[in-house]
Write a protein that holds these residues in place. Structure first.
Motif, PDB file in Angstrom:
ATOM      1  N   MET A 115     -65.263 -48.325 -31.326  1.00 37.80           N
ATOM      2  CA  MET A 115     -65.217 -47.759 -32.670  1.00 37.80           C
ATOM      3  C   MET A 115     -64.550 -48.711 -33.669  1.00 37.80           C
ATOM      4  N   LEU A 116     -63.457 -49.360 -33.241  1.00 36.80           N
ATOM      5  CA  LEU A 116     -62.696 -50.201 -34.161  1.00 36.80           C
ATOM      6  C   LEU A 116     -63.305 -51.581 -34.344  1.00 36.80           C
ATOM      7  N   PHE A 117     -63.862 -52.146 -33.258  1.00 36.45           N
ATOM      8  CA  PHE A 117     -64.271 -53.555 -33.310  1.00 36.45           C
ATOM      9  C   PHE A 117     -65.752 -53.780 -33.020  1.00 36.45           C
ATOM     10  N   GLY A 118     -66.507 -52.708 -32.803  1.00 38.36           N
ATOM     11  CA  GLY A 118     -67.882 -52.889 -32.368  1.00 38.36           C
ATOM     12  C   GLY A 118     -68.941 -52.718 -33.425  1.00 38.36           C
ATOM     13  N   MET A 119     -68.558 -52.555 -34.678  1.00 41.25           N
ATOM     14  CA  MET A 119     -69.541 -52.309 -35.732  1.00 41.25           C
ATOM     15  C   MET A 119     -70.603 -53.399 -35.793  1.00 41.25           C
ATOM     16  N   ASP A 120     -70.198 -54.653 -35.615  1.00 43.06           N
ATOM     17  CA  ASP A 120     -71.136 -55.769 -35.689  1.00 43.06           C
ATOM     18  C   ASP A 120     -71.529 -56.296 -34.307  1.00 43.06           C
ATOM     19  N   ARG A 121     -71.117 -55.618 -33.256  1.00 41.80           N
ATOM     20  CA  ARG A 121     -71.366 -56.109 -31.896  1.00 41.80           C
ATOM     21  C   ARG A 121     -72.274 -55.200 -31.079  1.00 41.80           C
ATOM     22  N   VAL A 122     -72.385 -53.952 -31.478  1.00 37.84           N
ATOM     23  CA  VAL A 122     -73.270 -53.016 -30.774  1.00 37.84           C
ATOM     24  C   VAL A 122     -74.221 -52.407 -31.785  1.00 37.84           C
ATOM     25  N   GLY A 123     -75.221 -51.692 -31.297  1.00 34.51           N
ATOM     26  CA  GLY A 123     -76.172 -51.050 -32.195  1.00 34.51           C
ATOM     27  C   GLY A 123     -75.534 -49.946 -33.009  1.00 34.51           C
ATOM     28  N   HIS A 127     -72.611 -47.309 -31.814  1.00 33.83           N
ATOM     29  CA  HIS A 127     -71.328 -47.251 -32.513  1.00 33.83           C
ATOM     30  C   HIS A 127     -71.048 -45.842 -33.026  1.00 33.83           C
ATOM     31  N   PHE A 128     -72.064 -45.181 -33.552  1.00 30.42           N
ATOM     32  CA  PHE A 128     -71.903 -43.804 -34.006  1.00 30.42           C
ATOM     33  C   PHE A 128     -71.531 -42.892 -32.837  1.00 30.42           C
ATOM     34  N   ALA A 129     -72.158 -43.136 -31.671  1.00 34.87           N
ATOM     35  CA  ALA A 129     -71.820 -42.351 -30.483  1.00 34.87           C
ATOM     36  C   ALA A 129     -70.353 -42.555 -30.104  1.00 34.87           C
ATOM     37  N   ALA A 130     -69.865 -43.792 -30.207  1.00 37.17           N
ATOM     38  CA  ALA A 130     -68.463 -44.073 -29.893  1.00 37.17           C
ATOM     39  C   ALA A 130     -67.538 -43.315 -30.849  1.00 37.17           C
ATOM     40  N   THR A 131     -67.879 -43.301 -32.124  1.00 36.26           N
ATOM     41  CA  THR A 131     -67.072 -42.568 -33.101  1.00 36.26           C
ATOM     42  C   THR A 131     -67.052 -41.080 -32.780  1.00 36.26           C
ATOM     43  N   CYS A 132     -68.197 -40.534 -32.437  1.00 35.92           N
ATOM     44  CA  CYS A 132     -68.275 -39.109 -32.088  1.00 35.92           C
ATOM     45  C   CYS A 132     -67.483 -38.799 -30.819  1.00 35.92           C
ATOM     46  N   ILE A 133     -67.532 -39.712 -29.847  1.00 31.77           N
ATOM     47  CA  ILE A 133     -66.800 -39.496 -28.598  1.00 31.77           C
ATOM     48  C   ILE A 133     -65.297 -39.523 -28.844  1.00 31.77           C
TER      49      ILE A 133
END
Length: 462
Positions: A115-123, A127-133
């Motif tokens: 969530m913190l560092f993956g905005m430009d590294r994952v789809g 990333h939205f799924a990580a934020t929701c989790i």
């Protein structure tokens, strides 16, 4: 037991948990707000939602870290100051606390980095799924912690063995004890409102500096929608919670309402000074019969006073009486702010009313104060018990002397004010930074002065 040592241990736990509780109260709501922002960005493609997300995620990361650090300290106190309590309740509370670690904390820790560092590294979807989790993890954390505390308020599903320990008989009854559903809903709504008023305060602060700031307008509008919609729901949830408390902890309700004597057609005491020596409320301002109407839903319903309970089971009346009124007063203030926001929105002046923005800035910390006041009402109102009706506080403490507790208490006070004071200072600095430069908003104006930005055409959230 040395009563001074017990009082110092109680104050130490109250001090540390007061620092801790404000962070979950903020991060629970803020994590959900971030999930909403990212979801709106993905659905609409509007860049403003992404920019607001990036603005608040820095604040979330620092608040989350401070919450984790402050929470670890609480666990150690069970072993140092409250070892008897830990021994007697461990078979029940230990597994519940373990479930919180294995579910909520693992989810948060596992996906927080994405969530913190993956905005430009994952789809984008991942990333939205990580934020929701992470947001779901904060909910799970609240679920288990409130289950633990609610069981201490309304114990169920247990037996007591020959060693005096509480042994689980039904985990379903333990987890979903009588007060748990009401307390969970009440706390979650409080967390959302706490976050909403912080966001509103930040948005209002920047609108006072730059009324055309588009990101400030959007975050302020979203916060005001939350205040207008959730505050009435919270009032209803609080009423249900109060009725549940009346059923299971009537002495607490008597202290909250300032009723020393039982009444039929009990009044609602708005203000006054509880006098525990004379067993009355001095200089009181009251509304006849309204107390009975609220608590029993009957004009002449009977409300038990503290006289109906043994004197050694009375909670400290003054603390509970006033903390309850602080919480209620802030809730009423939030309700009227929500109403005013709807009126201003209808007049299309939500973003151009400086006096209202100043009120919202002043109300920024109100949610934290209300949460603390509610916690004080709940925990002090439970006294003199740690497990209500079964295990007294005086019988829960470790066999240590007052000097040992006072040294650790002094150390906590010094360290907390230094570390968390620095953290609060940095958070305020981040919030004072504009979510977008005023010049960027002016860039959207045509040479004739017409504002082409979407917010110029509608004061509604788009």
């Amino acid at each position: 037991m040395d009563t001074l040592a017990v009082d110092l241990a109680r104050f130490q736990f109250a001090f540390t948990v007061s620092f801790h509780i404000i962070f979950p109260a903020f991060t629970i709501g803020l994590a959900s707000y971030l999930a909403v922002l990212e979801g709106l960005w993905l659905k609409t493609g509007k860049e403003k939602y992404l920019q607001i997300y990036k603005y608040w995620i820095k604040i979330f990361a620092i608040s989350f870290g401070m919450g984790v650090v402050s929470g670890i300290v609480l666990s150690y106190q069970f072993g140092t100051n409250w070892s008897v309590f830990a021994d007697k309740t461990g078979p029940i509370l230990g597994p519940l606390m373990g479930y919180e670690v294995f579910t909520a904390f693992f989810l948060e820790a596992g996906f927080l980095g994405v969530m913190l560092f993956g905005m430009d590294r994952v789809g984008k979807k991942l990333h939205f799924a990580a934020t929701c989790i992470v947001a779901f993890g904060t909910f799970l954390s609240a679920f288990w912690i409130l289950s633990v505390n609610s069981w201490m308020q309304t114990p169920a599903g247990y037996s007591i063995n020959e060693l005096g320990q509480f042994i689980p008989e039904s985990w379903w009854e333990i987890v979903f004890n009588p007060s748990f559903p009401y307390r969970l809903v009440h706390m979650l709504l409080a967390a959302y409102l706490t976050t909403a008023f912080v966001v509103a305060a930040v948005g209002a602060y920047h609108l006072l500096k730059a009324p055309h700031n588009p990101l400030a307008r959007t975050m302020f509008s979203m916060a005001m929608w939350m205040a207008a919609i959730v505050t009435p729901i919270q009032i209803v949830a609080g009423d249900f919670h109060g009725l549940n408390t009346l059923e299971h902890q009537p002495a607490k309700i008597a202290a909250m309402e300032g009723h020393f004597q039982s009444h039929k057609g009990a009044p609602l005491i708005l203000f006054g000074i509880p006098n525990e020596e004379t067993q009355q409320v001095d200089y009181k301002v009251e509304i006849p019969h309204l107390g009975s109407l609220i608590l029993t839903h009957s004009w002449d319903g009977e409300v038990k006073g503290l006289e109906a309970f043994p004197a050694d089971e009375h909670p400290p009346v003054s603390i509970v009486f006033w903390s309850f009124r602080v919480m209620i007063g802030i809730g009423v203030g939030m309700f009227f702010i929500g109403l005013i926001s709807l009126w201003l929105r209808k007049k299309r002046t939500l973003y151009g009313t400086p006096w209202f923005h100043r009120i919202c800035v002043a109300f920024g910390p109100a949610g934290f104060i209300a949460v603390l006041a509610g916690w004080i009402t709940t925990e002090v109102g439970r006294q003199p018990y740690t497990v209500y009706g079964l295990l007294k506080t005086i019988d829960s403490a470790s066999p240590i002397d007052a000097a040992a507790v006072s040294v650790s208490l002094a150390a906590f006070v010094i360290v907390y004010f230094i570390i968390f004071g620095a953290g609060f200072f940095y958070l305020i600095r981040l919030m004072r930074k504009s979510p977008t430069r005023y010049e960027e908003a002016l860039d959207s104006r045509l040479p004739d002065g017409t504002d082409t930005s979407p917010v110029s055409h509608s004061n509604h959230l788009t």
